[in-house]
Design an enzyme around this catalytic site. Sequence first.
Site, short mmCIF file in Angstrom:
data_model
loop_
_atom_site.label_atom_id
_atom_site.label_comp_id
_atom_site.label_asym_id
_atom_site.label_seq_id
_atom_site.Cartn_x
_atom_site.Cartn_y
_atom_site.Cartn_z
N SER A 31 0.83 -1.21 0.00
CA SER A 31 0.00 0.00 0.00
C SER A 31 0.86 1.26 0.00
O SER A 31 1.70 1.46 0.89
CB SER A 31 -0.89 0.04 1.25
OG SER A 31 -1.91 -0.90 1.13
N HIS A 62 -2.99 0.68 -4.79
CA HIS A 62 -2.53 -0.53 -5.50
C HIS A 62 -2.94 -0.37 -6.96
O HIS A 62 -4.09 -0.62 -7.33
CB HIS A 62 -3.18 -1.78 -4.89
CG HIS A 62 -2.69 -2.10 -3.51
ND1 HIS A 62 -1.73 -3.05 -3.25
CD2 HIS A 62 -3.00 -1.55 -2.32
CE1 HIS A 62 -1.48 -3.08 -1.95
NE2 HIS A 62 -2.25 -2.19 -1.37
N HIS A 84 -5.56 -8.98 -1.90
CA HIS A 84 -5.77 -9.34 -0.48
C HIS A 84 -6.98 -10.24 -0.38
O HIS A 84 -7.94 -10.10 -1.16
CB HIS A 84 -6.02 -8.08 0.36
CG HIS A 84 -4.98 -7.01 0.20
ND1 HIS A 84 -5.03 -6.09 -0.83
CD2 HIS A 84 -3.88 -6.72 0.92
CE1 HIS A 84 -3.99 -5.28 -0.72
NE2 HIS A 84 -3.27 -5.63 0.32
N TYR A 86 -9.27 -10.10 1.79
CA TYR A 86 -10.49 -9.35 2.16
C TYR A 86 -11.18 -8.72 0.95
O TYR A 86 -12.33 -8.30 1.05
CB TYR A 86 -10.18 -8.28 3.23
CG TYR A 86 -9.24 -7.18 2.78
CD1 TYR A 86 -9.65 -6.17 1.91
CD2 TYR A 86 -7.94 -7.14 3.23
CE1 TYR A 86 -8.79 -5.18 1.49
CE2 TYR A 86 -7.06 -6.15 2.82
CZ TYR A 86 -7.50 -5.16 1.95
OH TYR A 86 -6.63 -4.19 1.53
N GLU A 87 -10.49 -8.66 -0.19
CA GLU A 87 -11.15 -8.14 -1.39
C GLU A 87 -12.13 -9.17 -1.95
O GLU A 87 -12.88 -8.87 -2.88
CB GLU A 87 -10.10 -7.80 -2.46
CG GLU A 87 -9.20 -6.63 -2.07
CD GLU A 87 -8.05 -6.45 -3.05
OE1 GLU A 87 -8.27 -5.87 -4.12
OE2 GLU A 87 -6.93 -6.89 -2.73
N ALA A 114 2.69 -2.25 3.85
CA ALA A 114 2.48 -1.25 4.89
C ALA A 114 1.90 -2.00 6.08
O ALA A 114 1.01 -2.83 5.92
CB ALA A 114 1.48 -0.20 4.39
N MET A 212 -2.40 -7.16 6.49
CA MET A 212 -3.42 -8.04 5.90
C MET A 212 -2.93 -8.70 4.61
O MET A 212 -3.74 -9.00 3.73
CB MET A 212 -4.69 -7.25 5.64
CG MET A 212 -5.22 -6.52 6.86
SD MET A 212 -6.45 -5.26 6.39
CE MET A 212 -6.53 -4.28 7.90
N SER A 213 -1.62 -8.88 4.49
CA SER A 213 -1.09 -9.44 3.24
C SER A 213 0.12 -10.30 3.53
O SER A 213 0.31 -10.79 4.65
CB SER A 213 -0.72 -8.30 2.29
OG SER A 213 0.39 -7.58 2.79
N ASN A 236 1.77 3.19 10.72
CA ASN A 236 1.13 3.82 11.89
C ASN A 236 1.33 2.86 13.06
O ASN A 236 1.77 1.74 12.87
CB ASN A 236 -0.37 4.06 11.64
CG ASN A 236 -1.07 2.84 11.07
OD1 ASN A 236 -0.51 1.74 11.06
ND2 ASN A 236 -2.27 2.99 10.59
N HIS A 248 -6.73 4.31 6.44
CA HIS A 248 -5.90 3.97 5.27
C HIS A 248 -5.22 5.24 4.73
O HIS A 248 -4.14 5.15 4.15
CB HIS A 248 -6.77 3.30 4.20
CG HIS A 248 -5.98 2.66 3.10
ND1 HIS A 248 -5.01 1.69 3.32
CD2 HIS A 248 -6.01 2.85 1.74
CE1 HIS A 248 -4.48 1.32 2.15
NE2 HIS A 248 -5.07 2.01 1.18
C1 R1P Z 1 -4.69 -1.25 5.27
O1 R1P Z 1 -4.43 0.10 5.38
C2 R1P Z 1 -4.08 -1.89 4.05
O2 R1P Z 1 -2.66 -1.60 4.03
C3 R1P Z 1 -1.91 -2.80 4.04
C4 R1P Z 1 -2.84 -3.79 4.71
O3 R1P Z 1 -2.49 -5.13 4.46
C5 R1P Z 1 -4.18 -3.41 4.13
O4 R1P Z 1 -4.36 -3.94 2.85
O5 R1P Z 1 -1.68 -3.13 2.67
P1 R1P Z 1 -0.48 -4.00 2.10
O6 R1P Z 1 -0.24 -5.11 3.06
O7 R1P Z 1 -0.90 -4.48 0.77
O8 R1P Z 1 0.73 -3.08 2.01
#
Ligand code: R1P
Length: 273
Positions: A31, A62, A84, A86-87, A114, A212-213, A236, A248
Amino acid sequence: MHISRAQIREAADMIQKQSSIQPRIGLILGSGLGVLAEEIQDPVTIPYGQIPHFPISTVEGHAGQLVIGTLENQPVVVMQGRFHLYEGHELASVTFPIRVMKELGVDTILVTNAAGGVNESFEPGDLMIIRDHINLMFRNPLIGPNDPELGPRFPDMSQAYDAELRQLAHRVAEEQGIKVQEGVYAGVLGPSYETPAEIRMIRKVGGDAVGMSTVPEVIVARHAGIRVLGISCISNMAAGILPQPLSHEEVMETAERVKEKFIGLVRGILRQL
Ligand code: R1P
Protein backbone atom coordinates in the site's frame (compact mmCIF):
# COMPACT_ATOMS: atom_id res chain seq x y z
CA MET A 1 -10.42 -23.14 -6.68
CA HIS A 2 -7.36 -24.93 -7.99
CA ILE A 3 -4.62 -23.41 -10.10
CA SER A 4 -3.22 -25.62 -12.84
CA ARG A 5 0.18 -25.54 -14.49
CA ALA A 6 -1.56 -24.80 -17.79
CA GLN A 7 -3.07 -21.62 -16.32
CA ILE A 8 0.31 -20.52 -14.97
CA ARG A 9 1.88 -21.17 -18.37
CA GLU A 10 -0.87 -19.24 -20.14
CA ALA A 11 -0.27 -16.15 -17.99
CA ALA A 12 3.51 -16.42 -18.36
CA ASP A 13 3.20 -16.81 -22.15
CA MET A 14 1.13 -13.65 -22.38
CA ILE A 15 3.69 -11.71 -20.32
CA GLN A 16 6.63 -13.07 -22.30
CA LYS A 17 5.01 -11.90 -25.51
CA GLN A 18 5.05 -8.33 -24.18
CA SER A 19 8.63 -8.19 -22.93
CA SER A 20 11.86 -9.89 -23.91
CA ILE A 21 13.26 -9.39 -20.40
CA GLN A 22 13.69 -12.55 -18.34
CA PRO A 23 13.11 -11.36 -14.79
CA ARG A 24 15.20 -12.89 -12.02
CA ILE A 25 13.82 -10.78 -9.19
CA GLY A 26 10.18 -10.19 -8.33
CA LEU A 27 8.98 -7.22 -6.32
CA ILE A 28 5.57 -6.94 -4.69
CA LEU A 29 4.77 -3.37 -3.74
CA GLY A 30 2.48 -2.78 -0.78
CA SER A 31 0.00 0.00 0.00
CA GLY A 32 1.37 3.36 -1.11
CA LEU A 33 4.72 1.83 -2.07
CA GLY A 34 3.91 1.45 -5.79
CA VAL A 35 5.98 4.56 -6.48
CA LEU A 36 9.02 2.30 -6.75
CA ALA A 37 7.67 0.97 -10.05
CA GLU A 38 8.22 4.43 -11.54
CA GLU A 39 11.96 3.86 -11.17
CA ILE A 40 12.00 0.88 -13.55
CA GLN A 41 13.99 1.40 -16.73
CA ASP A 42 12.54 0.50 -20.13
CA PRO A 43 9.30 -0.55 -18.45
CA VAL A 44 6.67 -2.66 -20.09
CA THR A 45 3.41 -2.24 -18.19
CA ILE A 46 0.62 -4.81 -18.31
CA PRO A 47 -2.66 -4.12 -16.49
CA TYR A 48 -3.69 -7.15 -14.42
CA GLY A 49 -6.97 -7.28 -16.32
CA GLN A 50 -5.09 -8.26 -19.49
CA ILE A 51 -3.23 -11.20 -17.95
CA PRO A 52 -5.09 -14.53 -18.06
CA HIS A 53 -6.35 -15.69 -14.63
CA PHE A 54 -5.05 -12.60 -12.79
CA PRO A 55 -7.58 -10.99 -10.46
CA ILE A 56 -8.07 -7.20 -10.39
CA SER A 57 -6.76 -4.93 -7.61
CA THR A 58 -9.47 -2.97 -5.85
CA VAL A 59 -7.58 -1.19 -3.06
CA GLU A 60 -6.49 2.44 -3.13
CA GLY A 61 -2.72 2.68 -3.43
CA HIS A 62 -2.53 -0.53 -5.50
CA ALA A 63 -2.32 0.47 -9.16
CA GLY A 64 -3.07 -3.03 -10.44
CA GLN A 65 -0.40 -3.59 -13.05
CA LEU A 66 2.67 -5.63 -13.71
CA VAL A 67 5.80 -3.73 -14.69
CA ILE A 68 8.72 -5.52 -16.31
CA GLY A 69 12.06 -3.88 -16.89
CA THR A 70 15.38 -3.33 -15.18
CA LEU A 71 16.27 -1.70 -11.89
CA GLU A 72 19.93 -1.29 -10.93
CA ASN A 73 20.68 -3.44 -13.99
CA GLN A 74 18.67 -6.33 -12.58
CA PRO A 75 15.86 -7.80 -14.68
CA VAL A 76 12.76 -7.39 -12.53
CA VAL A 77 9.04 -8.04 -12.59
CA VAL A 78 7.13 -5.74 -10.30
CA MET A 79 3.62 -6.07 -8.96
CA GLN A 80 2.43 -2.50 -8.62
CA GLY A 81 -0.34 -3.48 -6.30
CA ARG A 82 -1.25 -6.82 -4.81
CA PHE A 83 -4.35 -8.85 -3.96
CA HIS A 84 -5.77 -9.34 -0.48
CA LEU A 85 -8.12 -11.99 0.81
CA TYR A 86 -10.49 -9.35 2.16
CA GLU A 87 -11.15 -8.14 -1.39
CA GLY A 88 -12.99 -11.41 -1.84
CA HIS A 89 -10.28 -13.16 -3.84
CA GLU A 90 -9.51 -16.79 -3.26
CA LEU A 91 -6.12 -17.67 -1.81
CA ALA A 92 -5.19 -19.34 -5.08
CA SER A 93 -5.80 -16.02 -6.90
CA VAL A 94 -4.01 -13.92 -4.31
CA THR A 95 -0.91 -16.05 -4.77
CA PHE A 96 -1.24 -16.82 -8.50
CA PRO A 97 1.25 -14.07 -9.48
CA ILE A 98 3.96 -15.79 -7.42
CA ARG A 99 3.47 -18.96 -9.46
CA VAL A 100 3.69 -16.91 -12.64
CA MET A 101 6.85 -15.15 -11.43
CA LYS A 102 8.46 -18.53 -10.83
CA GLU A 103 7.47 -19.62 -14.33
CA LEU A 104 9.08 -16.45 -15.72
CA GLY A 105 12.38 -17.40 -14.06
CA VAL A 106 12.23 -15.46 -10.78
CA ASP A 107 14.40 -16.95 -8.03
CA THR A 108 14.20 -14.15 -5.45
CA ILE A 109 11.30 -11.97 -4.38
CA LEU A 110 11.18 -8.82 -2.36
CA VAL A 111 7.81 -8.57 -0.64
CA THR A 112 6.85 -5.19 0.77
CA ASN A 113 3.87 -4.00 2.74
CA ALA A 114 2.48 -1.25 4.89
CA ALA A 115 2.01 -2.53 8.43
CA GLY A 116 0.89 -1.32 11.81
CA GLY A 117 3.58 -1.14 14.48
CA VAL A 118 2.85 -3.51 17.37
CA ASN A 119 6.28 -3.30 18.97
CA GLU A 120 6.10 -0.14 21.05
CA SER A 121 9.72 0.75 20.34
CA PHE A 122 8.83 1.27 16.66
CA GLU A 123 7.81 4.60 15.15
CA PRO A 124 5.63 5.36 12.14
CA GLY A 125 7.91 5.69 9.15
CA ASP A 126 10.31 2.95 10.32
CA LEU A 127 11.24 0.23 7.88
CA MET A 128 11.21 -3.29 9.31
CA ILE A 129 13.10 -6.21 7.80
CA ILE A 130 10.79 -9.20 8.27
CA ARG A 131 12.51 -11.95 10.25
CA ASP A 132 9.54 -14.30 10.36
CA HIS A 133 5.76 -14.29 10.23
CA ILE A 134 2.76 -15.57 12.15
CA ASN A 135 -0.18 -16.73 10.08
CA LEU A 136 -3.21 -15.35 11.91
CA MET A 137 -5.33 -15.69 8.76
CA PHE A 138 -5.78 -19.35 9.74
CA ARG A 139 -5.85 -20.26 6.06
CA ASN A 140 -3.12 -21.69 3.95
CA PRO A 141 -2.76 -21.22 0.18
CA LEU A 142 -1.38 -24.75 -0.18
CA ILE A 143 -4.58 -26.44 0.99
CA GLY A 144 -5.89 -28.79 -1.70
CA PRO A 145 -4.24 -31.26 -4.03
CA ASN A 146 -0.48 -30.74 -4.24
CA ASP A 147 1.24 -30.65 -7.61
CA PRO A 148 4.76 -31.96 -6.87
CA GLU A 149 6.04 -30.14 -9.97
CA LEU A 150 5.21 -26.86 -8.18
CA GLY A 151 6.63 -27.80 -4.78
CA PRO A 152 6.55 -30.30 -1.92
CA ARG A 153 3.43 -31.29 0.02
CA PHE A 154 4.97 -30.15 3.32
CA PRO A 155 7.31 -27.23 2.64
CA ASP A 156 9.75 -26.16 5.33
CA MET A 157 9.07 -22.71 6.76
CA SER A 158 11.91 -22.55 9.28
CA GLN A 159 13.88 -20.12 7.09
CA ALA A 160 11.01 -18.44 5.26
CA TYR A 161 12.80 -15.08 5.20
CA ASP A 162 16.28 -15.73 3.87
CA ALA A 163 18.99 -15.01 6.47
CA GLU A 164 21.56 -13.88 3.89
CA LEU A 165 19.12 -11.47 2.28
CA ARG A 166 18.24 -10.04 5.69
CA GLN A 167 21.91 -9.51 6.42
CA LEU A 168 22.33 -7.81 3.06
CA ALA A 169 19.38 -5.51 3.79
CA HIS A 170 20.90 -4.54 7.14
CA ARG A 171 24.28 -3.91 5.54
CA VAL A 172 22.78 -1.70 2.82
CA ALA A 173 20.70 0.20 5.39
CA GLU A 174 23.83 0.85 7.44
CA GLU A 175 25.76 2.02 4.37
CA GLN A 176 22.96 4.45 3.58
CA GLY A 177 22.52 5.61 7.17
CA ILE A 178 18.91 4.33 7.23
CA LYS A 179 17.63 3.11 10.56
CA VAL A 180 15.86 -0.24 10.11
CA GLN A 181 14.07 -2.49 12.55
CA GLU A 182 13.78 -6.24 12.32
CA GLY A 183 10.78 -8.19 13.49
CA VAL A 184 7.92 -10.61 13.08
CA TYR A 185 5.00 -9.79 10.78
CA ALA A 186 1.59 -11.02 11.90
CA GLY A 187 -0.79 -11.54 8.99
CA VAL A 188 -4.51 -11.08 9.70
CA LEU A 189 -7.51 -11.20 7.38
CA GLY A 190 -8.86 -7.66 7.71
CA PRO A 191 -10.34 -5.50 6.35
CA SER A 192 -11.36 -4.03 9.70
CA TYR A 193 -8.30 -2.93 11.57
CA GLU A 194 -7.43 -4.84 14.73
CA THR A 195 -8.85 -4.01 18.15
CA PRO A 196 -6.57 -2.97 21.03
CA ALA A 197 -7.20 -6.39 22.63
CA GLU A 198 -6.16 -8.15 19.43
CA ILE A 199 -3.01 -6.06 19.27
CA ARG A 200 -2.16 -7.00 22.88
CA MET A 201 -2.60 -10.64 21.89
CA ILE A 202 -0.40 -10.25 18.79
CA ARG A 203 2.30 -8.61 20.93
CA LYS A 204 2.12 -11.46 23.43
CA VAL A 205 2.51 -14.12 20.75
CA GLY A 206 5.55 -12.35 19.33
CA GLY A 207 4.28 -10.08 16.56
CA ASP A 208 6.11 -6.78 15.97
CA ALA A 209 3.98 -5.54 13.08
CA VAL A 210 0.58 -6.43 11.70
CA GLY A 211 -0.97 -6.35 8.25
CA MET A 212 -3.42 -8.04 5.90
CA SER A 213 -1.09 -9.44 3.24
CA THR A 214 2.31 -11.02 2.62
CA VAL A 215 1.87 -14.32 4.51
CA PRO A 216 0.08 -16.24 1.69
CA GLU A 217 2.55 -14.88 -0.89
CA VAL A 218 5.55 -15.96 1.17
CA ILE A 219 4.12 -19.45 1.80
CA VAL A 220 3.67 -19.97 -1.94
CA ALA A 221 7.09 -18.49 -2.74
CA ARG A 222 8.75 -20.90 -0.32
CA HIS A 223 6.71 -23.78 -1.73
CA ALA A 224 8.09 -22.81 -5.14
CA GLY A 225 11.67 -22.61 -3.81
CA ILE A 226 11.91 -18.82 -4.24
CA ARG A 227 14.14 -16.90 -1.81
CA VAL A 228 12.26 -14.20 0.08
CA LEU A 229 13.18 -10.86 1.55
CA GLY A 230 10.38 -8.93 3.27
CA ILE A 231 10.25 -5.25 4.19
CA SER A 232 7.40 -3.63 6.11
CA CYS A 233 6.86 0.09 6.18
CA ILE A 234 5.51 0.85 9.64
CA SER A 235 2.78 3.18 8.53
CA ASN A 236 1.13 3.82 11.89
CA MET A 237 1.11 2.41 15.38
CA ALA A 238 -1.43 -0.39 15.79
CA ALA A 239 -4.68 0.07 17.72
CA GLY A 240 -4.53 0.98 21.39
CA ILE A 241 -0.97 2.37 21.37
CA LEU A 242 -1.83 5.96 20.44
CA PRO A 243 -5.14 7.70 21.15
CA GLN A 244 -6.12 8.34 17.51
CA PRO A 245 -8.16 6.02 15.25
CA LEU A 246 -6.50 4.21 12.33
CA SER A 247 -7.11 5.04 8.70
CA HIS A 248 -5.90 3.97 5.27
CA GLU A 249 -5.23 7.68 4.51
CA GLU A 250 -2.58 7.71 7.23
CA VAL A 251 -1.10 4.51 5.80
CA MET A 252 -0.80 6.18 2.40
CA GLU A 253 0.61 9.40 3.85
CA THR A 254 3.36 7.60 5.74
CA ALA A 255 4.28 5.57 2.66
CA GLU A 256 4.58 8.85 0.75
CA ARG A 257 6.79 10.29 3.49
CA VAL A 258 9.22 7.35 3.55
CA LYS A 259 9.36 6.75 -0.18
CA GLU A 260 12.88 8.10 -0.65
CA LYS A 261 14.52 5.94 1.99
CA PHE A 262 12.42 2.98 0.88
CA ILE A 263 13.48 3.40 -2.76
CA GLY A 264 17.10 3.96 -1.68
CA LEU A 265 17.13 0.80 0.39
CA VAL A 266 15.57 -1.35 -2.33
CA ARG A 267 17.90 0.03 -5.01
CA GLY A 268 20.89 -0.58 -2.76
CA ILE A 269 19.80 -4.16 -2.11
CA LEU A 270 19.26 -4.82 -5.81
CA ARG A 271 22.72 -3.46 -6.63
CA GLN A 272 24.27 -6.11 -4.43
CA LEU A 273 22.07 -9.06 -5.29
C1 R1P B 1 -4.69 -1.25 5.27
O1 R1P B 1 -4.43 0.10 5.38
C2 R1P B 1 -4.08 -1.89 4.05
O2 R1P B 1 -2.66 -1.60 4.03
C3 R1P B 1 -1.91 -2.80 4.04
C4 R1P B 1 -2.84 -3.79 4.71
O3 R1P B 1 -2.49 -5.13 4.46
C5 R1P B 1 -4.18 -3.41 4.13
O4 R1P B 1 -4.36 -3.94 2.85
O5 R1P B 1 -1.68 -3.13 2.67
P1 R1P B 1 -0.48 -4.00 2.10
O6 R1P B 1 -0.24 -5.11 3.06
O7 R1P B 1 -0.90 -4.48 0.77
O8 R1P B 1 0.73 -3.08 2.01
